[in-house]
Enzyme design. Structure first.
Site, PDB file in Angstrom:
ATOM      1  CG  ASP A  55      -1.753   1.244   1.373  1.00 35.77           C
ATOM      2  OD1 ASP A  55      -1.766   2.049   0.413  1.00 35.77           O
ATOM      3  OD2 ASP A  55      -2.377   1.435   2.433  1.00 35.77           O
ATOM      4  CD  GLU A 133      35.223  12.959   3.988  1.00 36.09           C
ATOM      5  OE1 GLU A 133      36.374  12.614   3.677  1.00 36.09           O
ATOM      6  OE2 GLU A 133      34.929  14.125   4.320  1.00 36.09           O
ATOM      7  CD  GLU A 135      31.537  15.583   9.952  1.00 37.06           C
ATOM      8  OE1 GLU A 135      32.723  15.866   9.691  1.00 37.06           O
ATOM      9  OE2 GLU A 135      30.659  16.454  10.156  1.00 37.06           O
ATOM     10  CD  GLU A 188      35.043  15.215  11.975  1.00 39.07           C
ATOM     11  OE1 GLU A 188      35.297  16.320  12.503  1.00 39.07           O
ATOM     12  OE2 GLU A 188      35.495  14.872  10.871  1.00 39.07           O
ATOM     13  CD  GLU A 195      34.604  12.010   8.472  1.00 40.89           C
ATOM     14  OE1 GLU A 195      35.523  11.616   7.727  1.00 40.89           O
ATOM     15  OE2 GLU A 195      34.359  13.206   8.695  1.00 40.89           O
ATOM     16  CG  HIS A 244      32.437  17.328   3.922  1.00 39.01           C
ATOM     17  ND1 HIS A 244      33.568  17.542   4.664  1.00 39.01           N
ATOM     18  CD2 HIS A 244      31.517  18.205   4.388  1.00 39.01           C
ATOM     19  CE1 HIS A 244      33.354  18.503   5.544  1.00 39.01           C
ATOM     20  NE2 HIS A 244      32.103  18.923   5.398  1.00 39.01           N
ATOM     21  NE  ARG A 315      40.669  20.435   5.535  1.00 44.41           N
ATOM     22  CZ  ARG A 315      40.348  19.176   5.271  1.00 44.41           C
ATOM     23  NH1 ARG A 315      39.089  18.798   5.336  1.00 44.41           N
ATOM     24  NH2 ARG A 315      41.272  18.289   4.967  1.00 44.41           N
ATOM     25  CD  GLU A 332      35.854  17.691   1.250  1.00 47.82           C
ATOM     26  OE1 GLU A 332      35.426  17.489   2.394  1.00 47.82           O
ATOM     27  OE2 GLU A 332      37.000  18.121   1.009  1.00 47.82           O
ATOM     28  NE  ARG A 334      34.446  22.039   3.403  1.00 49.66           N
ATOM     29  CZ  ARG A 334      35.078  21.258   4.262  1.00 49.66           C
ATOM     30  NH1 ARG A 334      35.693  20.149   3.845  1.00 49.66           N
ATOM     31  NH2 ARG A 334      35.120  21.560   5.547  1.00 49.66           N
TER      32      ARG A 334
END
Length: 442
Positions: A55, A133, A135, A188, A195, A244, A315, A332, A334
């Site tokens: 359903d 990645e 966390e 972390e 992580e 990330h 970063r 990457e 983020r």
């Protein structure tokens, strides 16, 4: 019966699996399942051949009650036992695709949405690889029901400050039984935050893995007597949890993002792909950071991205280029956090990047300074804009972006926007303790 199906049936018999969970996700990425008892070998053969009716009107974002019948069809490549269940329980899992009774892929199935985008890529001879990645926090509750992190550890800390060592070891061992390839695990930045990093793999396999990963971690830590949360910002004043996403395009064994002859080691394809993600970053935010709480993570000062920029190793930018080159060349992104539906997030990121490739969208020059320290005038000079600072901004950006809406398809984009508007309305009328403390004396 294919060889893959035959091998799965043989494994089920050898491991004495008596119950199979047919798993899928709703529009939010929340795992759902139906447990099926296997009385005899032909039961599993029938499941692979015919699927199982269910359903769909009872699942948020799927169908109305007058069109409720949908069919779960298990993907034999996804079979695994469940290591967090007692061995004597004989429990296994198969991830399913969802079909209509007419045999068509269901437009509201997030997994089918990603498969549709990957099929377009496959026709070009390309594959899309992602290494997320995610966390998470390991938490507990006091007698008053307040949540708190289980330790006061920080980045890369060790025992006794880091209380997550035994949890992570158990998690890694159990996840390896599920076929996971993990690059590493560590404490972390924030108290109680951990992580586990995935190895790069094809996007569909990785999306399946993210769902299994989150489900497994919650079950394993619950068995130990604690809780896990993937909430993006569970504690005020501490770093939030991101996911990330390292990504690249391959053609066979060739990484299309790599160009050893360019100044920065990146190919033109990588630059255009980045350009697409930057161009569509406002609308993407609604998909990859999909909750009200997501935007409490996306603020300056907590290693979370705020600005539409990219940088080599930087970063503080929305997109970072890790130092690895050759087959390891990647970008990457983020912004994503672990509350997102990985099937929808990966499809949306891919379509944004492909738009960049098809329309040769230039991402501009890299930003190689700490963007958090730039003044408004500096940001204006460098033409660095902001990503959305609230779910309200993000879903309005999604409404105006045909590429990202197209990645989701009409059914999911309409349902998703409807649910996000309701979530925002529910949030904006709340009165919080902070407001009472600040304004009660007026």
């Amino acid at each position: 019966m294919t060889d893959v199906v035959g091998n799965v049936i043989k494994e089920i018999e050898e491991k004495n699996i008596k119950f199979i969970r047919l798993q899928f996700v709703d529009i939010h990425g929340t795992p759902k399942n139906i447990a099926v008892s296997l009385g005899k070998p032909e039961d599993i053969e029938d499941l692979f051949a015919d699927g199982m009716l269910f359903d769909g009107s009872s699942v948020e974002g799927f169908v109305e009650i007058h069109e409720s019948d949908l069919i779960l069809k298990p993907d034999p490549e996804t079979f695994s036992p469940l290591p967090w269940r007692p061995e004597e329980s004989g429990a296994g899992r198969l991830i399913c695709d969802i079909y209509t009774p007419e045999g068509e892929p269901f437009a509201g199935d997030p997994r089918s949405i990603l498969k549709k985008s990957l099929k377009k890529l496959d026709e070009k001879g390309y594959s899309y690889n992602i290494g997320p990645e995610p966390e998470f926090f390991i938490i507990d509750q006091d007698d008053d029901g307040n949540y708190y992190p289980i330790d006061n550890g920080g980045y890369f800390d060790v025992e006794p400050v880091d209380q997550g060592t035994d949890f992570r070891r158990q998690l890694v061992m159990d996840l390896e039984k599920l076929g996971f390839e993990l690059e590493g695990s560590h404490h972390e930045v924030a108290p109680g935050q951990n992580e586990l990093a995935f190895k790069f793999d094809q996007a569909l396999k990785t999306a399946d893995a993210v769902i299994t990963f989150k489900q497994a971690i919650k079950a394993i830590v619950d068995n130990i007597g604690y809780q896990v949360t993937f909430m993006p910002k569970p504690f005020f004043g501490e770093n939030g949890s991101g996911m990330h996403c390292h990504q690249s395009l391959f053609k066979g064994s060739e990484n299309l993002f790599s160009d050893p002859n360019s100044e920065n080691g990146l190919s033109q394809e990588a630059m255009y792909f980045m350009g697409g993600i930057l161009k569509h970053s406002a609308a993407l935010s609604a998909i990859v950071a999909p909750t009200v709480n997501s935007y409490k993570r996306l603020v300056p000062g907590y290693e979370a991205p705020v600005y539409k920029a990219y940088g080599l190793k930087n970063r503080s930018a929305l997109i970072r280029i890790p130092a690895a080159r050759g087959k390891g060349t990647r970008i990457e992104y983020r912004c994503p956090d672990p509350s997102c539906n990985p099937y929808l997030a990966f499809a949306a990121m891919l379509e944004a990047g492909l738009d960049g490739l098809e329309n040769k969208i230039d991402p501009g020059e890299p930003t190689e300074v700490n963007i958090y320290k730039l003044t408004e005038e500096d940001l204006k000079k460098r033409e660095i804009g902001l990503i959305p600072s609230s779910l309200w901004e993000a879903y309005h950006a999604l409404e105006e972006d045909p590429v990202i809406k197209g990645a989701l398809g009409d059914h999911i984009s309409e349902q998703f926007l409807k649910l996000k508007k309701a979530e925002w309305d529910e949030y904006r009328i709340q009165v919080f303790g902070y407001e009472q403390r600040k304004y009660i004396g007026i």
